[in-house]
Design a protein around this motif. Structure first.
Motif, short mmCIF file in Angstrom:
data_model
loop_
_atom_site.label_atom_id
_atom_site.label_comp_id
_atom_site.label_asym_id
_atom_site.label_seq_id
_atom_site.Cartn_x
_atom_site.Cartn_y
_atom_site.Cartn_z
N SER A 111 51.86 40.14 31.84
CA SER A 111 50.59 39.41 31.98
C SER A 111 50.80 37.90 31.87
O SER A 111 50.10 37.13 32.52
CB SER A 111 49.59 39.90 30.94
OG SER A 111 50.14 39.81 29.65
N GLN A 112 51.75 37.49 31.04
CA GLN A 112 51.97 36.04 30.87
C GLN A 112 52.52 35.40 32.14
O GLN A 112 52.45 34.18 32.29
CB GLN A 112 52.85 35.73 29.66
CG GLN A 112 54.20 36.40 29.64
CD GLN A 112 54.16 37.73 28.90
OE1 GLN A 112 53.23 38.52 29.08
NE2 GLN A 112 55.17 37.98 28.10
N ASP A 113 53.06 36.20 33.05
CA ASP A 113 53.49 35.69 34.35
C ASP A 113 52.39 35.86 35.40
O ASP A 113 52.17 34.98 36.24
CB ASP A 113 54.75 36.43 34.84
CG ASP A 113 55.93 36.21 33.89
OD1 ASP A 113 56.05 35.10 33.34
OD2 ASP A 113 56.70 37.15 33.68
N ALA A 114 51.71 36.98 35.36
CA ALA A 114 50.69 37.27 36.38
C ALA A 114 49.44 36.40 36.22
O ALA A 114 48.88 35.93 37.21
CB ALA A 114 50.30 38.75 36.31
N LEU A 115 49.00 36.20 34.98
CA LEU A 115 47.74 35.48 34.78
C LEU A 115 47.81 34.02 35.24
O LEU A 115 46.89 33.56 35.94
CB LEU A 115 47.30 35.57 33.31
CG LEU A 115 46.86 36.96 32.85
CD1 LEU A 115 46.59 36.97 31.35
CD2 LEU A 115 45.63 37.42 33.60
N PRO A 116 48.88 33.26 34.92
CA PRO A 116 48.93 31.89 35.43
C PRO A 116 48.91 31.84 36.96
O PRO A 116 48.29 30.95 37.55
CB PRO A 116 50.26 31.35 34.89
CG PRO A 116 50.59 32.21 33.74
CD PRO A 116 49.99 33.55 34.02
N GLN A 117 49.56 32.83 37.60
CA GLN A 117 49.54 32.86 39.08
C GLN A 117 48.13 33.05 39.59
O GLN A 117 47.69 32.40 40.54
CB GLN A 117 50.40 34.02 39.58
CG GLN A 117 51.87 33.69 39.69
CD GLN A 117 52.67 34.88 40.20
OE1 GLN A 117 52.17 35.71 40.96
NE2 GLN A 117 53.92 34.97 39.79
N LEU A 118 47.39 33.96 38.96
CA LEU A 118 46.01 34.21 39.39
C LEU A 118 45.15 32.97 39.18
O LEU A 118 44.32 32.63 40.02
CB LEU A 118 45.42 35.41 38.62
CG LEU A 118 46.05 36.78 38.97
CD1 LEU A 118 45.60 37.84 37.97
CD2 LEU A 118 45.67 37.20 40.38
N VAL A 119 45.37 32.28 38.07
CA VAL A 119 44.62 31.03 37.82
C VAL A 119 44.94 30.02 38.92
O VAL A 119 44.04 29.38 39.49
CB VAL A 119 44.96 30.46 36.42
CG1 VAL A 119 44.37 29.05 36.26
CG2 VAL A 119 44.42 31.37 35.33
N ASN A 120 46.23 29.88 39.25
CA ASN A 120 46.62 28.93 40.30
C ASN A 120 46.01 29.29 41.65
O ASN A 120 45.75 28.42 42.48
CB ASN A 120 48.15 28.89 40.44
CG ASN A 120 48.78 28.12 39.29
OD1 ASN A 120 48.10 27.33 38.63
ND2 ASN A 120 50.06 28.35 39.03
N GLU A 121 45.82 30.58 41.88
CA GLU A 121 45.20 31.02 43.14
C GLU A 121 43.69 30.86 43.12
O GLU A 121 43.01 31.16 44.11
CB GLU A 121 45.54 32.49 43.40
CG GLU A 121 47.02 32.73 43.76
CD GLU A 121 47.41 34.21 43.64
OE1 GLU A 121 46.51 35.08 43.56
OE2 GLU A 121 48.62 34.48 43.59
N VAL A 123 41.59 32.57 41.24
CA VAL A 123 40.89 33.84 41.03
C VAL A 123 39.98 33.74 39.80
O VAL A 123 40.37 33.20 38.77
CB VAL A 123 41.93 34.98 40.82
CG1 VAL A 123 41.25 36.27 40.40
CG2 VAL A 123 42.74 35.18 42.09
N LYS A 124 38.77 34.22 39.93
CA LYS A 124 37.81 34.27 38.82
C LYS A 124 37.53 35.72 38.48
O LYS A 124 37.38 36.55 39.38
CB LYS A 124 36.50 33.59 39.21
CG LYS A 124 36.63 32.12 39.54
CD LYS A 124 36.86 31.30 38.29
CE LYS A 124 36.97 29.83 38.60
NZ LYS A 124 37.43 29.04 37.46
N VAL A 125 37.46 36.04 37.20
CA VAL A 125 37.09 37.40 36.81
C VAL A 125 35.85 37.35 35.94
O VAL A 125 35.61 36.39 35.22
CB VAL A 125 38.24 38.14 36.07
CG1 VAL A 125 39.47 38.24 36.93
CG2 VAL A 125 38.57 37.47 34.75
#
Ligand SMILES: C[S@@+](CC[C@H](N)C(=O)[O-])C[C@H]1O[C@@H](n2cnc3c(N)ncnc32)[C@H](O)[C@@H]1O
Length: 149
Positions: A111-121, A123-125
């Protein structure tokens, strides 16, 4: 209401292997009580995009997606670094159903790798369920991605 597939898995405490007829013991999954709580929250909050950390065999994800479908949600993002190894891809496989109205995005990463990528893209949840066991995820990432519940 517990989705029928989950009901069967929880009752038998087994999941089916992707290939062949083998069954595997269910492990580390949420129970029906937690699943109902997740569904209640989703039905109340009516999110469009949900995220979970820790897909495993997919039990929490199936509860979430069942409720998300009922409120017209669009997407569920599931992050699990060990989906292909420990969980043999079974969690993701359970979502490949013709009646699934929402899209599943999965990241086979920590998650510590995936979440920053989603933020950079960008993505809003709207709703997040954190059920990972490696305690390295900072709430900051979730608050960065929240659209405001
Ligand atoms: C308790 S199990 C999740 C059970 C699942 N929510 C369910 O109801 O079936 C924890 C899961 O988190 C994953 N995991 C643990 N730490 C993680 C991390 N930091 N990033 C991504 N996945 C993680 C593990 O591979 C495991 O599938």
């Amino acid at each position: 209401m517990t989705p029928p597939l989950v009901d069967e898995i929880l009752r038998t405490q087994t999941v089916h292997a992707i290939e062949g007829s083998a069954t595997l013991p269910l492990k580390d999954a949420i129970d029906a009580e937690i699943g109902s709580l997740l569904q209640k929250l989703i039905l109340e909050k009516r999110p469009s995009v949900t995220l979970e950390i820790g897909l495993a065999y997919g039990i929490s994800g199936l509860f979430i997606c069942d409720a998300l479908t009922k409120v017209g949600g669009k997407k569920h993002i599931a992050i699990d670094a060990f989906q292909s190894t420990t969980w043999s891809g079974i969690g993701i496989h359970l979502f490949v159903k013709p009646d699934m109205e929402i899209s599943l995005n999965s990241a086979k990463q920590l998650s510590q790798d995936a979440l920053p990528q989603l933020v950079n893209e960008g993505v809003k949840v709207d709703f997040a369920f954190i059920d990972g066991t490696i305690p390295s995820t900072k709430e900051w990432w979730i608050s960065s991605m929240s659209t405001g519940f």
